[in-house]
Design an enzyme around this catalytic site. Structure first.
Site, PDB file in Angstrom:
ATOM      1  N   ASN A   6       0.876  -1.173   0.000  1.00 38.91           N
ATOM      2  CA  ASN A   6       0.000   0.000   0.000  1.00 38.91           C
ATOM      3  C   ASN A   6       0.907   1.215   0.000  1.00 38.91           C
ATOM      4  OD1 ASN A   6      -1.777   2.075   0.483  1.00 38.91           O
ATOM      5  ND2 ASN A   6      -2.361   1.418   2.545  1.00 38.91           N
ATOM      6  N   LYS A  10       0.128   4.236  -0.242  1.00 44.09           N
ATOM      7  CA  LYS A  10      -0.504   5.439   0.328  1.00 44.09           C
ATOM      8  C   LYS A  10      -0.259   6.612  -0.627  1.00 44.09           C
ATOM      9  CE  LYS A  10      -0.114   3.256   4.782  1.00 44.09           C
ATOM     10  NZ  LYS A  10       0.016   3.346   6.228  1.00 44.09           N
ATOM     11  N   HIS A  20      -9.429   1.492   4.837  1.00 43.57           N
ATOM     12  CA  HIS A  20      -8.162   1.608   5.560  1.00 43.57           C
ATOM     13  C   HIS A  20      -8.348   2.533   6.765  1.00 43.57           C
ATOM     14  CE1 HIS A  20      -4.023   2.631   6.519  1.00 43.57           C
ATOM     15  NE2 HIS A  20      -3.690   1.522   5.899  1.00 43.57           N
ATOM     16  N   GLU A  25      -6.672   4.863   7.889  1.00 44.36           N
ATOM     17  CA  GLU A  25      -6.432   6.282   7.609  1.00 44.36           C
ATOM     18  C   GLU A  25      -7.655   6.922   6.951  1.00 44.36           C
ATOM     19  OE1 GLU A  25      -2.752   5.622   5.526  1.00 44.36           O
ATOM     20  OE2 GLU A  25      -1.842   5.009   7.432  1.00 44.36           O
ATOM     21  N   GLU A  54      -5.215  -4.861  10.571  1.00 45.44           N
ATOM     22  CA  GLU A  54      -4.163  -3.870  10.785  1.00 45.44           C
ATOM     23  C   GLU A  54      -4.396  -3.150  12.109  1.00 45.44           C
ATOM     24  OE1 GLU A  54      -2.257  -2.582   6.809  1.00 45.44           O
ATOM     25  OE2 GLU A  54      -3.953  -1.275   7.156  1.00 45.44           O
ATOM     26  N   GLY A 109       2.886   2.226  10.762  1.00 42.42           N
ATOM     27  CA  GLY A 109       3.872   3.293  10.622  1.00 42.42           C
ATOM     28  C   GLY A 109       4.621   3.625  11.904  1.00 42.42           C
ATOM     29  N   SER A 144       3.648  -2.284  10.168  1.00 36.94           N
ATOM     30  CA  SER A 144       5.112  -2.379  10.321  1.00 36.94           C
ATOM     31  C   SER A 144       5.675  -3.740   9.893  1.00 36.94           C
ATOM     32  CB  SER A 144       5.527  -2.040  11.761  1.00 36.94           C
ATOM     33  OG  SER A 144       5.154  -0.701  12.065  1.00 36.94           O
TER      34      SER A 144
HETATM   35  P1  13P Z   1       3.184   0.321   7.616  1.00 30.47           P
HETATM   36  O1  13P Z   1       3.625  -0.974   6.988  1.00 30.47           O
HETATM   37  O2  13P Z   1       3.955   1.498   7.117  1.00 30.47           O
HETATM   38  O3  13P Z   1       3.121   0.221   9.098  1.00 30.47           O
HETATM   39  O4  13P Z   1       1.678   0.572   7.112  1.00 30.47           O
HETATM   40  C1  13P Z   1       0.759  -0.445   7.207  1.00 30.47           C
HETATM   41  C2  13P Z   1      -0.443  -0.055   6.427  1.00 30.47           C
HETATM   42  O5  13P Z   1      -1.159   0.851   6.785  1.00 30.47           O
HETATM   43  C3  13P Z   1      -0.717  -0.811   5.192  1.00 30.47           C
HETATM   44  O6  13P Z   1      -1.998  -0.538   4.739  1.00 30.47           O
END
Ligand code: 13P
Length: 248
Positions: free
Chosen positions: A9, A11, A94, A96, A166, A172, A212
Site C-alpha cells: 500500500n 498510500k 483503511h 487512515e 491492521e 507506521g 510495520s
Molecule cells: P506500515 O507498513 O507502514 O506500518 O503501514 C501499514 C499499512 O497501513 C498498510 O496498509
C-alpha cells in the site's frame, strides 16, 4: 490451501515515473514468487503501473473507490472506472480513511458490495486503536468491523473478500504485533466468519496482517497458520525490500 497475498500500500507516495521504475526493478525479483504480489498505488499511477505490470505477475490495485457508478461526486472514482482500466484489487476502509475521511462501517459495506458486483477484489481493513486494545476490546472491535463489512454479501462473495487485520497502533510506528498476537486476532476474525457463513467459507477467506511488516519479520508472521500474507505500507516503497517480503 489458501494462497498468500502480499500487497503493497503505497498510500500517497510515488509519481508515475517512480512507479514505472519501481515496477521495472521489482519484476525480476518476484517473477518466481509463489505468493500473489499486488501493488496498491495512487490513482494517478494506476494507468502507468498497469501498463508496465502487463506481462508480469504483479497485480495492480487502488486504495479507495466510490460505491456509486457515476454522478455528482467531485473528486471520487467509481469501481467501474477502476475495472475499465484493468485494476484487479481495491483497498477498502483503511484506518487512515476511517480516521481522516469519515469512512464508516456503512460506507465500507457499500463499497465492498460494489467492488464484488463489478469484479474487483476488495481488501477490507479492520483494526483496533491502542486505547481499544488497552481496554481489552480488540476482538469485539475487529469482529464487529468484519461482520458489518460483509453484511448482505453472498457466501461466494464473502469467501472471495480479503480481510487485512491492521492494528492501528502498529501502522507506521515500527511496532509490530507479535506473530502469536496477530495470528490469534486473525483466528478470531475467521471464527466470526465461520459462525455466520460456516467453516467451509471461513477457511477460504484470505486474511492478511498489516502494521510495520518488514523483511525482518515477514517470514515469522506469514508462517503462522491463520496469517495469509500482508498489507505492507512503508516497506513497500523500496522494491528490493518489498521483494524480500513478497518472497517470504
Ligand atoms: P506500515 O507498513 O507502514 O506500518 O503501514 C501499514 C499499512 O497501513 C498498510 O496498509
Amino acid at each position: 490451501m489458501r494462497k498468500k497475498v502480499i500487497a503493497g500500500n503505497w498510500k500517497m507516495n510515488k509519481l508515475p515515473n517512480e512507479a514505472i521504475s519501481f515496477i521495472e526493478q521489482l519484476e525480476p525479483l518476484v517473477k518466481d514468487c509463489e505468493n500473489e504480489v499486488v501493488l496498491c498505488v495512487p490513482y494517478i499511477d494506476l494507468f502507468y503501473s498497469l501498463l508496465y505490470a502487463q506481462k508480469t505477475n504483479i497485480k495492480i490495485g487502488a486504495q479507495n473507490m466510490h460505491w456509486e457508478e457515476n454522478g455528482a461526486y467531485t473528486g471520487e472514482v467509481s469501481a467501474e472506472m477502476l475495472k475499465a482500466i484493468g485494476v484487479e484489487y481495491v483497498i477498502i476502509g483503511h484506518s487512515e480513511r476511517r480516521a481522516y475521511f469519515a469512512e464508516t462501517d456503512e460506507t465500507v459495506n457499500k463499497k465492498v458490495k460494489k467492488a464484488h458486483l463489478v469484479g474487483l477484489n476488495p481488501i477490507v481493513c479492520v483494526g483496533e486503536t491502542l486505547e481499544q486494545r488497552e481496554q481489552g476490546k480488540t476482538i469485539e472491535i475487529i469482529t464487529n468491523q468484519t461482520s458489518k463489512a460483509l453484511e448482505g454479501l453472498t457466501e461466494e462473495q464473502v469467501a472471495s473478500t480479503i480481510i487485512a487485520y491492521e492494528p492501528i497502533w502498529a501502522i507506521g510506528t515500527g511496532k509490530t504485533a507479535t506473530a502469536e498476537d496477530a495470528n490469534s486476532a486473525i483466528h478470531e476474525i475467521r471464527n466470526e466468519i465461520s459462525k455466520k457463513y460456516g467453516q467451509n467459507i471461513a477457511e477460504r477467506v484470505i486474511i492478511q496482517y498489516g502494521g510495520s511488516v518488514k523483511s525482518t519479520n515477514s517470514q515469522e508472521l506469514f508462517s503462522m497458520p491463520d496469517i495469509d500474507g500482508g498489507l505492507v505500507g512503508g516497506a513497500s516503497l523500496n522494491a528490493e525490500e518489498f521483494s524480500k517480503i513478497a518472497n517470504s
